[in-house]
Write a protein that holds these residues in place. Structure first.
Motif, PDB file in Angstrom:
ATOM      1  N   UNK A  15     -53.044  31.016  13.824  1.00  0.00           N
ATOM      2  CA  UNK A  15     -52.274  29.791  13.969  1.00  0.00           C
ATOM      3  C   UNK A  15     -52.362  28.943  12.706  1.00  0.00           C
ATOM      4  N   UNK A  16     -51.312  28.200  12.397  1.00  0.00           N
ATOM      5  CA  UNK A  16     -51.339  27.328  11.220  1.00  0.00           C
ATOM      6  C   UNK A  16     -52.304  26.172  11.424  1.00  0.00           C
ATOM      7  N   UNK A  17     -52.620  25.438  10.355  1.00  0.00           N
ATOM      8  CA  UNK A  17     -53.511  24.280  10.502  1.00  0.00           C
ATOM      9  C   UNK A  17     -52.979  23.329  11.563  1.00  0.00           C
ATOM     10  N   UNK A  18     -53.850  22.799  12.415  1.00  0.00           N
ATOM     11  CA  UNK A  18     -53.383  21.952  13.514  1.00  0.00           C
ATOM     12  C   UNK A  18     -52.870  20.603  13.035  1.00  0.00           C
ATOM     13  N   UNK A  19     -51.835  20.136  13.683  1.00  0.00           N
ATOM     14  CA  UNK A  19     -51.341  18.785  13.438  1.00  0.00           C
ATOM     15  C   UNK A  19     -52.118  17.805  14.314  1.00  0.00           C
ATOM     16  N   UNK A  20     -51.886  16.521  14.096  1.00  0.00           N
ATOM     17  CA  UNK A  20     -52.532  15.502  14.928  1.00  0.00           C
ATOM     18  C   UNK A  20     -52.144  15.689  16.393  1.00  0.00           C
ATOM     19  N   UNK A  21     -50.878  16.036  16.632  1.00  0.00           N
ATOM     20  CA  UNK A  21     -50.415  16.254  18.005  1.00  0.00           C
ATOM     21  C   UNK A  21     -51.112  17.462  18.627  1.00  0.00           C
ATOM     22  N   UNK A  22     -51.340  18.512  17.830  1.00  0.00           N
ATOM     23  CA  UNK A  22     -52.057  19.682  18.332  1.00  0.00           C
ATOM     24  C   UNK A  22     -53.459  19.304  18.798  1.00  0.00           C
ATOM     25  N   UNK A  23     -54.152  18.522  17.983  1.00  0.00           N
ATOM     26  CA  UNK A  23     -55.528  18.155  18.310  1.00  0.00           C
ATOM     27  C   UNK A  23     -55.578  17.332  19.594  1.00  0.00           C
ATOM     28  N   UNK A  58     -58.299  25.928  16.004  1.00  0.00           N
ATOM     29  CA  UNK A  58     -59.211  25.703  14.885  1.00  0.00           C
ATOM     30  C   UNK A  58     -59.050  24.288  14.350  1.00  0.00           C
ATOM     31  N   UNK A  59     -60.107  23.821  13.689  1.00  0.00           N
ATOM     32  CA  UNK A  59     -60.111  22.507  13.054  1.00  0.00           C
ATOM     33  C   UNK A  59     -60.746  22.629  11.671  1.00  0.00           C
ATOM     34  N   UNK A  60     -60.352  21.768  10.731  1.00  0.00           N
ATOM     35  CA  UNK A  60     -61.067  21.739   9.449  1.00  0.00           C
ATOM     36  C   UNK A  60     -62.548  21.464   9.683  1.00  0.00           C
ATOM     37  N   UNK A  61     -63.392  22.192   8.993  1.00  0.00           N
ATOM     38  CA  UNK A  61     -64.837  22.052   9.166  1.00  0.00           C
ATOM     39  C   UNK A  61     -65.370  21.059   8.143  1.00  0.00           C
ATOM     40  N   UNK A  62     -65.668  19.849   8.594  1.00  0.00           N
ATOM     41  CA  UNK A  62     -66.139  18.801   7.688  1.00  0.00           C
ATOM     42  C   UNK A  62     -67.592  19.004   7.276  1.00  0.00           C
ATOM     43  N   UNK A  63     -68.318  19.891   7.969  1.00  0.00           N
ATOM     44  CA  UNK A  63     -69.724  20.103   7.620  1.00  0.00           C
ATOM     45  C   UNK A  63     -69.872  20.999   6.396  1.00  0.00           C
ATOM     46  N   UNK A  64     -68.823  21.782   6.080  1.00  0.00           N
ATOM     47  CA  UNK A  64     -68.855  22.618   4.885  1.00  0.00           C
ATOM     48  C   UNK A  64     -67.965  21.966   3.823  1.00  0.00           C
TER      49      UNK A  64
END
Length: 216
Positions: A15-23, A58-64
């Motif tokens: 899946x492509x990077x999630x949008x705000x609406x996806x989240x 999936x979500x961007x991983x802010x810990x890495x």
């Protein structure tokens, strides 16, 4: 015209990077499954998590921390052999730890780059691209190299291009492996020039779900 693009295989689709609406939707679905309904039993968090993974949330991983470079690089194919290609190793991650391997679900290359700015091919087709690979002890690991993306065809100026999101092959990774970015160009006069690059990391969606009142 080159008969074959000599590149690594395309990554498996995701899946492509999630949008705000996806989240927002992910949170709503998670909450509905976790809370249940009058005619539907609530699901335990472990089952809901499996559903989210199966759905590819999936979500961007802010810990890495994102790996970035501003090192300018350039390759150009100068041979008349249309099947010949040139490449250059650009930048890498730090050696992966056990924590990295356990947590990184996917990664994505983003570049500020361009090709030579023209082509005589009919129909036009790009032979200027990037690949992402895994290296172990300084050597490429077989089957762990993927084509990320092509440059914008006949780009006159540097442009931002987002590559495919590549699922991390966690079952095949080892501690101290590194993820490496490569530039490629194939066929006479084709080139690949980049001025910026970044590797982004993703994790599986996991909401912060407050406990119910009275729940231990």
């Amino acid at each position: 015209m080159p008969q074959k693009l000599l590149s690594a295989p395309d990554p498996e689709p995701i899946l492509p990077p999630p949008t705000h609406e996806n989240v927002l939707l992910y949170h709503q679905v998670w909450r509905a499954l976790w809370d249940g309904a009058p005619k539907r039993a609530a699901l335990p968090p472990e089952i809901v998590s499996c559903i989210a993974i199966f759905a590819g949330w999936i979500l961007p991983d802010r810990t890495h921390r994102m790996i970035q470079t501003s090192k300018r690089v350039f390759v150009k194919c100068r041979t008349s052999d249309e099947s010949a290609k040139v490449s250059r190793r650009w930048f890498t991650t730090e050696p992966l730890s056990e924590h990295d391997i356990a947590d990184i679900v996917a990664f994505q290359l983003v570049t500020g780059s361009k090709d030579q700015g023209w082509t005589t091919l009919v129909p036009p087709e790009s032979f200027s691209w990037f690949e992402v690979a895994v290296e172990r002890e300084g050597k490429p690991v077989s089957q762990l190299q993927w084509k990320s993306h092509h440059n914008e065809l006949c780009g006159k100026a540097m442009s931002r291009v987002e590559g495919a999101i590549i699922l991390a092959p966690r079952a095949h990774l080892q501690v101290r492996d590194v993820i490496v970015v490569w530039l490629y160009a194939q066929s006479y006069a084709w080139s690949n020039e980049a001025e910026k690059g970044a590797l982004l990391f993703y994790k599986w969606f996991q909401p912060v779900v407050p406990l119910r009142i009275g729940q231990e």
